[in-house]
Design an enzyme around this catalytic site. Structure first.
Site, PDB file in Angstrom:
ATOM      1  N   ASP A 451      -1.439  82.095 108.435  1.00 22.95           N
ATOM      2  CA  ASP A 451      -2.210  82.850 107.746  1.00 22.95           C
ATOM      3  C   ASP A 451      -3.100  84.267 107.704  1.00 22.95           C
ATOM      4  O   ASP A 451      -4.186  83.421 108.434  1.00 22.95           O
ATOM      5  CB  ASP A 451      -1.711  82.983 106.121  1.00 22.95           C
ATOM      6  CG  ASP A 451      -1.256  84.559 105.095  1.00 22.95           C
ATOM      7  OD1 ASP A 451      -1.030  85.234 105.487  1.00 22.95           O
ATOM      8  OD2 ASP A 451      -1.712  84.059 104.017  1.00 22.95           O
ATOM      9  N   GLU A 454      -5.207  88.666 111.058  1.00 20.68           N
ATOM     10  CA  GLU A 454      -4.990  89.969 111.778  1.00 20.68           C
ATOM     11  C   GLU A 454      -6.261  90.282 112.442  1.00 20.68           C
ATOM     12  O   GLU A 454      -5.885  90.883 113.207  1.00 20.68           O
ATOM     13  CB  GLU A 454      -4.837  90.991 110.757  1.00 20.68           C
ATOM     14  CG  GLU A 454      -3.791  91.454 109.949  1.00 20.68           C
ATOM     15  CD  GLU A 454      -3.638  89.903 107.985  1.00 20.68           C
ATOM     16  OE1 GLU A 454      -2.750  89.386 108.798  1.00 20.68           O
ATOM     17  OE2 GLU A 454      -4.166  89.234 108.268  1.00 20.68           O
ATOM     18  N   ASP A 527       2.554  90.689 102.501  1.00 18.54           N
ATOM     19  CA  ASP A 527       2.279  90.474 101.209  1.00 18.54           C
ATOM     20  C   ASP A 527       3.460  92.035 100.438  1.00 18.54           C
ATOM     21  O   ASP A 527       3.176  93.203  99.867  1.00 18.54           O
ATOM     22  CB  ASP A 527       0.764  90.650 101.017  1.00 18.54           C
ATOM     23  CG  ASP A 527       0.812  89.792 101.178  1.00 18.54           C
ATOM     24  OD1 ASP A 527       0.885  88.986 101.659  1.00 18.54           O
ATOM     25  OD2 ASP A 527      -1.343  90.113 100.455  1.00 18.54           O
TER      26      ASP A 527
END
Length: 854
Positions: A451, A454, A527
């Site tokens: 997670d 990015e 999300d």
């Protein structure tokens, strides 16, 4: 021009700037054409994206077929394909069967900023000289300053797609499946960012990027793969067919074909674009998979239901949730732990107070043949007393800032440094961290979730890493940004393989991704929020991912943030059970959301769809085999299966699961009726619940209740299901099968079933698998090998066969088993829905047999 076995090379000269470029055109045997543009003599080698392409395709030999002072035409592939290069103004046309399908630099928008030496420093107090461009080397964004090491180096070009008026792809965006015309708004942005509760119908970048654009028209499917990992913008301009008015009255006005103009602009790198010529959707998927890799064959358990929350509190909480599924007879396979399971957000650790015996917890789950997934993010807490931090620091495994010091940013642990996954050494070190001897408290039944990769930096520009941070080999972050999560995904995948000694298939979920991420596991849409609009948008988002090769994808069931009303939760479970990755997940600020917390009516509805998912696992697993071997996504837009039906091209609220099932989830509240497009005027569609048949080529008004999950089986297909759902996939694996044969208008049908052990690489290394084909024609259903390759001994049997669309009651049903003679079978025929059912068959899947309908 220079011809070689690798294609043709041309020198390009920009007349105004005198910039010299080198153009390479390489046609390949898989009907793709690579266009590469670089500086002829760069100051230093410009960055070219590594690790994404799985190999160089074999090139075709070009030959000159026409040449004039204005152009040269080259041919390959027995003359079916051609490239025509025009001198001035420069453009490159790709022709198929003498028809131009793609033009490169059609509008003369080729753009290439060359690298330059650093500018001289202007002394304090002295004004910039007229030719001083040093101001271009620095940019400010709010309080951030970005310094470019070798000046602005953006590249770009335009393409004309002739005859096309529908284009798709470019995930990830929370937008429609068909890309929108960008003339009146923002371009599509490919720049991986952590965007909480992202805006809908937006072209801004989200968590992942796949720079693949797919165009489709009835005669051809075509792709543009723009291999660039820097920030990229894509403009799409649709130009519909129109009349052109000739000035001569006697000449009839002629009609021009539609076209789509696509403009790419990237911050750095080279122009590296591959044109995929199809011509069918299936061929295009195969061409793209040959370039960037096929979808990893997932372990069977990962296709079951996953239960996740940020965060389950402790070991007792995990065991209670696990017991709750058993108590309420709801199958599931995996429970997940978010960041709070660690010691102060230090990954590869456990909070000793909350999880004192993590290995024991995993063994507790493994006794029930279930798994545990834990999170592992790329940021490492700055803690000189933590051995893993010290290893990374001393091994040179962190990204640096532009001054050459270890870069520090803020994330969940507070002050953090970020692993430099662009370095092969760092990836190898990170992979070793998953070893059982090093990752204390882990067992072989522990799997991983990447997670915040990015990468997410709370105090960075746009909540990510500065573009002038420095990676392995002196690369600026701007060059590799969109690859960051891809490389962590790769390292984690390799780590789990190494942990098992190369014997077990990993499962790794990643939030950030790039082209080729399909080789390493699954992704999800990040999300989202608990609203009907987010449920609705999840379908085109997943279809866009599927079209771009990311087949193992899903969206958080119920929405990550906010609290869903019971009706929304039920509808979301109904939709997600018909999508590849099936996980319920929610944020810690939301109310608990286990399926049994909303009353028995809601529990029963959720239980029902999860059970149906488990019954359908043999079909899903077979689809993933085809994705792994052929590149076909399990989830498909309607136009993939009905490429000539233009009314399907813009449909993104329903989809095909493989070639056999059409799903149209209910995504509106309080509806009593929905509209379902049943494509194909020659097709027959059967409601999988009622077995009622409907003629295709129409829009069906379907009454719905809260229990309705609209799914139709296509006439001409065979679907295999398990006869039960069990408590997890390990139960389903050994259950008998039921086969549903849906006849087309000619009374024929076919389908396949893939079987292996569900967890190892034996299917690959020892060919331990079986692929069986079921084929019905002229009243006879045959079970035969679909492949000469593969041997897999198993006890799986077919218990029952249902044949839909059988127009009259048969007089007999005779079963013939190879080497065992004929047996007359009892059967039931339901005239109201033209369905024949044969039970108590006990036919081995791995044995040749047939059923004759008399």
């Amino acid at each position: 021009m220079v011809l070689s076995e690798k294609g043709a090379r041309f020198e390009l000269l920009e007349p105004d700037t005198q910039t010299k470029l080198l153009l390479s055109v390489s046609p390949c045997k898989n009907d793709t054409v690579k266009i590469l543009v670089d500086e002829l003599r760069p100051l230093k080698a410009r960055y070219r994206v590594p690790d994404v392409m799985t190999g160089e395709p074999q090139c075709e030999q070009l030959r000159v077929v026409r040449q004039s002072q204005h152009s040269i035409t080259l041919s390959w592939s027995s003359g079916c394909h051609q490239v025509c290069v025009w001198h001035f103004p420069f453009r490159l046309e790709i022709l198929c069967e003498e028809e131009v399908v793609v033009t490169f630099n059609s509008k003369g928008k080729l753009w290439f900023e060359t690298l330059q030496d650093p500018p001289r420093v202007t002394p304090p107090g002295r004004e910039l000289e007229e030719d001083d461009t040093s101001f271009l080397w620095k940019e400010t964004f709010r309080q951030f300053e970005d310094v470019k090491a070798n000046c602005p180096s953006s590249i770009g070009s335009d393409f004309c797609l002739h005859g096309f008026s529908h284009v798709f792809g470019l995930p990830e965006h929370a937008d429609s499946l068909q890309l929108k015309d960008t003339r009146d708004g923002e371009p599509y942005r490919l720049y991986n960012l952590d965007v909480f509760a992202y805006e809908l119908h937006s072209r801004l970048g989200l968590y992942g990027s796949v720079p693949l654009l797919v165009a489709h028209k009835p005669e051809r499917t075509l792709g543009l793969f723009w291999l660039n990992a820097s920030e990229t913008f894509v403009n799409v301009y649709y130009r519909p067919s129109d009349h052109q008015n000739d000035q001569t009255p006697r000449v009839k006005r002629r009609r021009t074909q539609p076209q789509t103009d696509v403009r790419w602009l990237s911050e750095s790198g080279v122009i590296d674009c591959t044109v995929l010529l199809g011509p069918t959707p299936q061929q295009l998927f195969s061409q793209y998979a040959q370039l960037t890799g096929y979808q990893a064959l997932p372990p069977l358990f990962s296709l079951g239901y996953h239960q996740c929350r940020w965060n389950y509190d402790d070991e007792a909480d995990v065991k209670a949730v696990d017991a709750g599924f058993d108590h309420h007879d709801i199958p599931y396979d995996v429970i997940w732990l978010d960041i709070e399971h660690t010691e102060g957000k230090r990954y590869f650790t456990w909070d000793s107070a909350l999880f004192p015996d993590p290995a024991g917890l995993q063994r507790h789950l493994e006794k029930k043949r279930r798994k545990l997934v834990v999170i592992s993010d790329p940021h490492i807490k700055v803690d000189p007393d933590w051995l893993l931090y010290c290893e990374a620091r001393d091994g040179g495994h962190f990204v640096k800032n532009r001054e050459g010091q270890i870069y520090r940013g803020s994330c969940w642990p507070g002050e953090s440094s970020y692993l430099d996954f662009s370095s092969p050494d760092t990836r190898a070190w990170y992979s070793r961290c998953f070893g059982l001897e090093k990752y204390k408290g882990s067992t072989p039944s522990l799997f991983v979730w990447n997670d915040m990769n990015e990468p997410s930096v709370f105090d960075g520009p746009e909540k990510t890493m500065p573009k002038d941070a420095v990676h392995y080999g002196g690369l600026a972050h701007r060059e590799v940004h969109n690859l960051y999560g891809f490389h962590q995904h790769m390292a984690t995948f390799e780590g789990l393989i190494t942990r098992s000694g190369g014997s077990q298939r990993p499962f790794v979920l990643s939030r950030s991704f790039f082209a080729g991420s399909q080789r390493f596991g699954a992704v999800w849409t990040g999300d989202n929020a608990a609203s009907w609009d987010y449920l609705k948008i999840s379908i085109p988002m997943l279809l866009s991912l599927s079209v771009a090769g990311i087949a193992f994808c899903g969206a958080d069931v119920g929405g990550f943030v906010q609290d869903p009303e019971p009706e929304l939760l039920i509808r979301w479970y109904q939709a997600a059970a018909l999508q590849p990755f099936f996980r319920g997940h929610s944020a810690k600020m939301t109310k608990r959301r286990e399926p049994w917390l909303f009353g028995e009516e809601v529990t029963a509805a959720i239980r029902s769809v999860i059970e149906e998912r488990y019954c359908l696992l043999p079909y899903w697993y077979t689809l993933f085999h085809h994705s792994h071997t052929c590149g076909l996504p399990p989830l498909r837009p309607l136009w993939v299966e009905f490429p000539r039906e233009q009314n399907t091209f813009s449909v993104d609220n329903q989809y095909m699961i493989g070639r056999a099932l059409l799903a149209c989830p209910v995504t509106e509240p309080k509806v009593k009726e929905i509209q379902v497009l049943l494509p194909g005027s020659a097709e027959v569609w059967f409601d999988i619940h009622s077995a009622e048949g409907f003629k295709g080529g129409r829009t069906l008004s379907l009454p719905v209740t809260m229990d309705t999950v609209p799914v139709f089986q296509r006439g001409g297909s065979v679907v295999c299901r398990s006869t039960g759902s069990g408590s997890c996939t390990a139960d389903v694996q050994w259950m008998p099968l039921s086969i549903t044969v849906a006849l087309n208008s000619q009374g024929a049908a076919d389908g396949e079933l893939y079987l292996d052990d569900g967890h190892s690489f034996s299917y690959r290394d020892r060919k331990a698998f079986c692929l069986r084909r079921f084929n019905m024609l002229s009243g006879r259903l045959l079970c035969r090998p679909a492949s000469e390759e593969g041997t897999y001994e198993c006890e799986t049997v077919v218990q029952s066969v249902s044949i839909l669309g059988l127009k009259s009651k048969p007089s007999s049903v005779v079963v013939h088993v190879s080497g065992a003679g004929d047996t007359r079978a009892a059967f039931q025929y339901t005239e109201s829905c033209s369905t024949l059912t044969v039970n108590d068959l006990d036919l081995r899947v791995t044995t040749d047999w047939d059923i004759q309908i008399g």
